[in-house]
Design an enzyme around this catalytic site. Structure first.
Site, PDB file in Angstrom:
ATOM      1  N   THR A  51      41.163  58.633  43.273  1.00  0.00           N
ATOM      2  CA  THR A  51      40.377  59.068  42.112  1.00  0.00           C
ATOM      3  C   THR A  51      39.031  59.611  42.590  1.00  0.00           C
ATOM      4  O   THR A  51      38.480  59.102  43.565  1.00  0.00           O
ATOM      5  CB  THR A  51      40.208  57.890  41.141  1.00  0.00           C
ATOM      6  OG1 THR A  51      41.514  57.493  40.729  1.00  0.00           O
ATOM      7  CG2 THR A  51      39.386  58.243  39.927  1.00  0.00           C
ATOM      8  N   TYR A  95      42.470  46.272  54.355  1.00  0.00           N
ATOM      9  CA  TYR A  95      42.348  46.657  52.941  1.00  0.00           C
ATOM     10  C   TYR A  95      43.681  46.433  52.236  1.00  0.00           C
ATOM     11  O   TYR A  95      43.749  45.775  51.190  1.00  0.00           O
ATOM     12  CB  TYR A  95      41.941  48.124  52.875  1.00  0.00           C
ATOM     13  CG  TYR A  95      41.762  48.700  51.491  1.00  0.00           C
ATOM     14  CD1 TYR A  95      40.682  48.325  50.686  1.00  0.00           C
ATOM     15  CD2 TYR A  95      42.643  49.664  50.999  1.00  0.00           C
ATOM     16  CE1 TYR A  95      40.507  48.898  49.426  1.00  0.00           C
ATOM     17  CE2 TYR A  95      42.460  50.242  49.748  1.00  0.00           C
ATOM     18  CZ  TYR A  95      41.396  49.849  48.967  1.00  0.00           C
ATOM     19  OH  TYR A  95      41.215  50.418  47.723  1.00  0.00           O
ATOM     20  N   LYS A 140      39.527  31.807  34.293  1.00  0.00           N
ATOM     21  CA  LYS A 140      40.198  30.581  33.811  1.00  0.00           C
ATOM     22  C   LYS A 140      39.196  29.685  33.061  1.00  0.00           C
ATOM     23  O   LYS A 140      39.482  29.206  31.962  1.00  0.00           O
ATOM     24  CB  LYS A 140      40.783  29.852  35.019  1.00  0.00           C
ATOM     25  CG  LYS A 140      41.528  28.587  34.708  1.00  0.00           C
ATOM     26  CD  LYS A 140      42.314  28.149  35.940  1.00  0.00           C
ATOM     27  CE  LYS A 140      42.601  26.676  35.916  1.00  0.00           C
ATOM     28  NZ  LYS A 140      41.549  25.895  36.567  1.00  0.00           N
ATOM     29  N   PHE A 196      31.300  53.680  42.516  1.00  0.00           N
ATOM     30  CA  PHE A 196      31.777  54.879  41.819  1.00  0.00           C
ATOM     31  C   PHE A 196      32.541  54.497  40.541  1.00  0.00           C
ATOM     32  O   PHE A 196      32.078  54.765  39.416  1.00  0.00           O
ATOM     33  CB  PHE A 196      32.620  55.687  42.817  1.00  0.00           C
ATOM     34  CG  PHE A 196      33.544  56.689  42.212  1.00  0.00           C
ATOM     35  CD1 PHE A 196      33.076  57.655  41.322  1.00  0.00           C
ATOM     36  CD2 PHE A 196      34.898  56.687  42.539  1.00  0.00           C
ATOM     37  CE1 PHE A 196      33.937  58.587  40.770  1.00  0.00           C
ATOM     38  CE2 PHE A 196      35.767  57.621  41.993  1.00  0.00           C
ATOM     39  CZ  PHE A 196      35.297  58.563  41.095  1.00  0.00           C
ATOM     40  N   ASP A 206      26.971  38.598  45.703  1.00  0.00           N
ATOM     41  CA  ASP A 206      28.159  38.802  46.539  1.00  0.00           C
ATOM     42  C   ASP A 206      29.280  37.937  45.952  1.00  0.00           C
ATOM     43  O   ASP A 206      29.186  36.703  45.944  1.00  0.00           O
ATOM     44  CB  ASP A 206      27.826  38.367  47.972  1.00  0.00           C
ATOM     45  CG  ASP A 206      29.027  38.420  48.896  1.00  0.00           C
ATOM     46  OD1 ASP A 206      30.169  38.587  48.409  1.00  0.00           O
ATOM     47  OD2 ASP A 206      28.828  38.279  50.116  1.00  0.00           O
ATOM     48  N   GLY A 252      38.903  32.270  38.981  1.00  0.00           N
ATOM     49  CA  GLY A 252      38.356  30.967  38.559  1.00  0.00           C
ATOM     50  C   GLY A 252      37.441  31.125  37.357  1.00  0.00           C
ATOM     51  O   GLY A 252      37.502  30.335  36.404  1.00  0.00           O
ATOM     52  N   LYS A 254      37.522  39.525  52.738  1.00  0.00           N
ATOM     53  CA  LYS A 254      36.942  38.431  51.935  1.00  0.00           C
ATOM     54  C   LYS A 254      36.819  38.792  50.459  1.00  0.00           C
ATOM     55  O   LYS A 254      37.091  37.977  49.584  1.00  0.00           O
ATOM     56  CB  LYS A 254      35.569  38.036  52.504  1.00  0.00           C
ATOM     57  CG  LYS A 254      35.691  37.171  53.757  1.00  0.00           C
ATOM     58  CD  LYS A 254      34.366  36.927  54.417  1.00  0.00           C
ATOM     59  CE  LYS A 254      33.514  35.942  53.658  1.00  0.00           C
ATOM     60  NZ  LYS A 254      32.245  35.659  54.383  1.00  0.00           N
ATOM     61  N   ASN A 299      37.429  33.693  43.280  1.00  0.00           N
ATOM     62  CA  ASN A 299      36.274  33.303  42.452  1.00  0.00           C
ATOM     63  C   ASN A 299      36.366  33.895  41.051  1.00  0.00           C
ATOM     64  O   ASN A 299      36.110  33.218  40.059  1.00  0.00           O
ATOM     65  CB  ASN A 299      34.971  33.762  43.115  1.00  0.00           C
ATOM     66  CG  ASN A 299      34.617  32.909  44.322  1.00  0.00           C
ATOM     67  OD1 ASN A 299      35.063  31.758  44.417  1.00  0.00           O
ATOM     68  ND2 ASN A 299      33.843  33.451  45.238  1.00  0.00           N
TER      69      ASN A 299
HETATM   70  P1  NAD Z   1      32.869  52.005  45.765  1.00  0.00           P
HETATM   71  O1  NAD Z   1      32.673  51.670  47.209  1.00  0.00           O
HETATM   72  O2  NAD Z   1      32.110  53.152  45.204  1.00  0.00           O
HETATM   73  O3  NAD Z   1      32.567  50.747  44.856  1.00  0.00           O
HETATM   74  C1  NAD Z   1      32.822  49.434  45.256  1.00  0.00           C
HETATM   75  C2  NAD Z   1      31.647  48.562  44.822  1.00  0.00           C
HETATM   76  O4  NAD Z   1      31.947  47.187  45.131  1.00  0.00           O
HETATM   77  C3  NAD Z   1      30.361  48.914  45.546  1.00  0.00           C
HETATM   78  O5  NAD Z   1      29.320  49.088  44.622  1.00  0.00           O
HETATM   79  C4  NAD Z   1      30.102  47.709  46.446  1.00  0.00           C
HETATM   80  O6  NAD Z   1      28.748  47.488  46.720  1.00  0.00           O
HETATM   81  C5  NAD Z   1      30.752  46.585  45.652  1.00  0.00           C
HETATM   82  N1  NAD Z   1      31.125  45.420  46.454  1.00  0.00           N
HETATM   83  C6  NAD Z   1      31.887  45.398  47.581  1.00  0.00           C
HETATM   84  N2  NAD Z   1      31.979  44.137  48.048  1.00  0.00           N
HETATM   85  C7  NAD Z   1      31.278  43.344  47.201  1.00  0.00           C
HETATM   86  C8  NAD Z   1      31.018  41.945  47.132  1.00  0.00           C
HETATM   87  N3  NAD Z   1      31.477  41.101  48.072  1.00  0.00           N
HETATM   88  N4  NAD Z   1      30.290  41.472  46.105  1.00  0.00           N
HETATM   89  C9  NAD Z   1      29.808  42.312  45.135  1.00  0.00           C
HETATM   90  N5  NAD Z   1      30.017  43.641  45.158  1.00  0.00           N
HETATM   91  C10 NAD Z   1      30.742  44.151  46.174  1.00  0.00           C
HETATM   92  O7  NAD Z   1      34.441  52.235  45.566  1.00  0.00           O
HETATM   93  P2  NAD Z   1      35.259  52.727  44.284  1.00  0.00           P
HETATM   94  O8  NAD Z   1      35.975  53.961  44.635  1.00  0.00           O
HETATM   95  O9  NAD Z   1      34.396  52.695  43.091  1.00  0.00           O
HETATM   96  O10 NAD Z   1      36.362  51.574  44.176  1.00  0.00           O
HETATM   97  C11 NAD Z   1      36.233  50.516  43.238  1.00  0.00           C
HETATM   98  C12 NAD Z   1      37.498  49.677  43.233  1.00  0.00           C
HETATM   99  O11 NAD Z   1      38.630  50.497  42.918  1.00  0.00           O
HETATM  100  C13 NAD Z   1      37.812  49.013  44.572  1.00  0.00           C
HETATM  101  O12 NAD Z   1      38.333  47.729  44.330  1.00  0.00           O
HETATM  102  C14 NAD Z   1      38.869  49.900  45.159  1.00  0.00           C
HETATM  103  O13 NAD Z   1      39.724  49.196  46.034  1.00  0.00           O
HETATM  104  C15 NAD Z   1      39.615  50.370  43.920  1.00  0.00           C
HETATM  105  N6  NAD Z   1      40.293  51.654  44.160  1.00  0.00           N
HETATM  106  C16 NAD Z   1      39.601  52.834  44.126  1.00  0.00           C
HETATM  107  C17 NAD Z   1      40.273  54.020  44.379  1.00  0.00           C
HETATM  108  C18 NAD Z   1      39.590  55.361  44.307  1.00  0.00           C
HETATM  109  O14 NAD Z   1      40.244  56.376  44.539  1.00  0.00           O
HETATM  110  N7  NAD Z   1      38.324  55.459  43.982  1.00  0.00           N
HETATM  111  C19 NAD Z   1      41.631  53.995  44.699  1.00  0.00           C
HETATM  112  C20 NAD Z   1      42.295  52.775  44.750  1.00  0.00           C
HETATM  113  C21 NAD Z   1      41.610  51.612  44.462  1.00  0.00           C
END
Ligand code: NAD
Ligand code: UDP
Length: 328
Positions: free
Chosen positions: A176, A146, A106, A12, A57, A103, A92, A100
């Site tokens: 959001t 989380y 950097k 998203f 990943d 890294g 993870k 990663n």
């Molecule tokens: P989302 O689930 O729509 O998007 C997360 C994306 O990360 C997905 O496309 C998923 O496939 C990818 N992903 C997960 N693990 C992965 C990996 N190991 N390797 C590669 N890709 C991987 O969620 P979002 O709402 O878009 O959130 C995005 C980021 O924003 C996250 O880090 C989340 O913690 C943070 N966040 C979002 C909100 C919110 O309200 N939307 C609030 C707080 C924090």
């Protein structure tokens, strides 16, 4: 051209960030493994000359050819039901994945922004939450996977900044919403809108008196962009301070969608924060940023998006049996 790597690009927020950086004239590399994301969020960029996508990943070694100016690390499950369903991947991606990406930053001498969350405040004892509050997190509770991954992510990022002099930024994102959320990801807005569209009752957890404060995606993306371009290394809250109880919010959705269904009450998930409202004084002062899009306008745009989905998507119910994830 300035080059930016965006992880979680098929999600998203990641997909909206890809659009923002392309509009700002960047070359964008999107990276995702689709664990909670969706290819169709990036479909419109398929033939964009300044966009490339790497399916990967990020918990595995990340390799990028050529120079990089910026990294935005957004890969991580974000819906409580997603991260309870895939707890180890969540830990993870916040720890190994962040390591990663730091890294890579950097090695490339790139500036990196890390997506943190209001969940670092846990079930907060301070209200509204400002950046200097240390939080109230249950490490071993179901949400700990989380919350602690994100807290570790912040610590690791600051260590790279202090020890290696890396240019780092940390955004603490508060709830959001907007188009491209997954209809069945279990978060409250897609959940209620999906229920309204299917003619089902709206499931309010607990007594519905817990609060949240919802920020529209366009405001969020602008705040993140400004933070990245600022010179401030400590965490900054980005969110909309307009707070509402979940019960009143469900009533609002019933009015907006015109559904004839009613509210039903279900058990409150363990450690579900009872109150959440960002103090955005720092973002206002530092970034001259504050949200501009009210809930009425944002919800309407979001509902229009969900209404446009196919019947198949509307009835795909990944998290039908979610109770087993939230109450153990
Ligand atoms: P989302 O689930 O729509 O998007 C997360 C994306 O990360 C997905 O496309 C998923 O496939 C990818 N992903 C997960 N693990 C992965 C990996 N190991 N390797 C590669 N890709 C991987 O969620 P979002 O709402 O878009 O959130 C995005 C980021 O924003 C996250 O880090 C989340 O913690 C943070 N966040 C979002 C909100 C919110 O309200 N939307 C609030 C707080 C924090
Ligand atoms: N919630 C609810 N019904 C639902 C989904 C969520 O009442 O069908 C509640 C949930 O218990 C929480 C709030 O809505 O209090 C926001 O939940 P969400 O999953 O969107 O994210 P959170 O803010 O808890 O991370």
């Amino acid at each position: 051209m300035k080059k930016v790597l965006i992880t979680g690009a098929a999600g998203f927020l990641g997909s909206h960030l890809c659009d923002k950086f392309l509009n700002e004239g960047f070359y964008v590399i999107g990276m995702d493994n689709f664990i909670t994301g969706d290819k169709k969020n990036l479909k419109h960029l398929e033939n964009h000359p300044h966009f490339e996508f790497i399916e990967h990943d990020v918990t595995k070694f990340v390799e990028i050819k050529g120079h990089l100016d910026y990294i935005l690390h957004f890969a991580s499950p974000a819906s409580p039901i997603d991260y309870l369903k895939i707890p180890i991947q969540t830990l993870k991606v916040g720890s190994l994945g962040t390591h990663n990406l730091l890294g890579v930053a950097k090695a490339k001498n790139a500036r990196i922004l890390i997506a943190s969350t209001s969940e670092v405040y846990g079930d907060p004892l301070v209200h509204p939450q400002s950046e200097d509050y240390y939080g109230n997190v249950n490490t071993i509770g179901p949400r700990g996977v989380y919350d602690e991954a994100k807290r570790f992510q912040e610590s690791l990022t600051m260590a790279y900044h202090r020890f290696h002099g890396l240019e780092t930024r940390i955004v603490r994102i508060f709830n959001t919403y907007g188009p491209r959320m997954r209809l069945n990801d279990g978060r409250v807005i897609p959940a209620f809108m999906g229920q309204a569209l299917r003619g089902e009752d709206l499931t309010v957890f607990g007594d519905g008196l817990q609060t949240r404060s919802f920020c529209y995606v366009d405001d969020q993306v602008k705040g993140i962009y400004r933070l990245l371009m600022s010179n401030y290394v400590y965490p900054v809250n980005i969110g909309n301070p307009h707070e509402i109880t979940i019960k009143s919010f469900a009533e609002e959705i019933i009015r907006l969608t015109g559904t004839k269904t009613k509210i039903v009450y279900k058990e409150l998930p363990v450690n579900d924060p009872l109150q959440r409202q960002p103090d955005i004084s720092l973002a206002k002062k530092l970034l001259h940023w504050e949200p501009k899009i009210g809930r009425e306008e944002g919800m309407k745009k979001t509902f229009d998006f969900f209404k446009s989905l196919s019947k198949e998507e509307l009835y795909k119910s990944e998290h039908k049996d979610f109770s087993r994830y939230i109450n153990n």
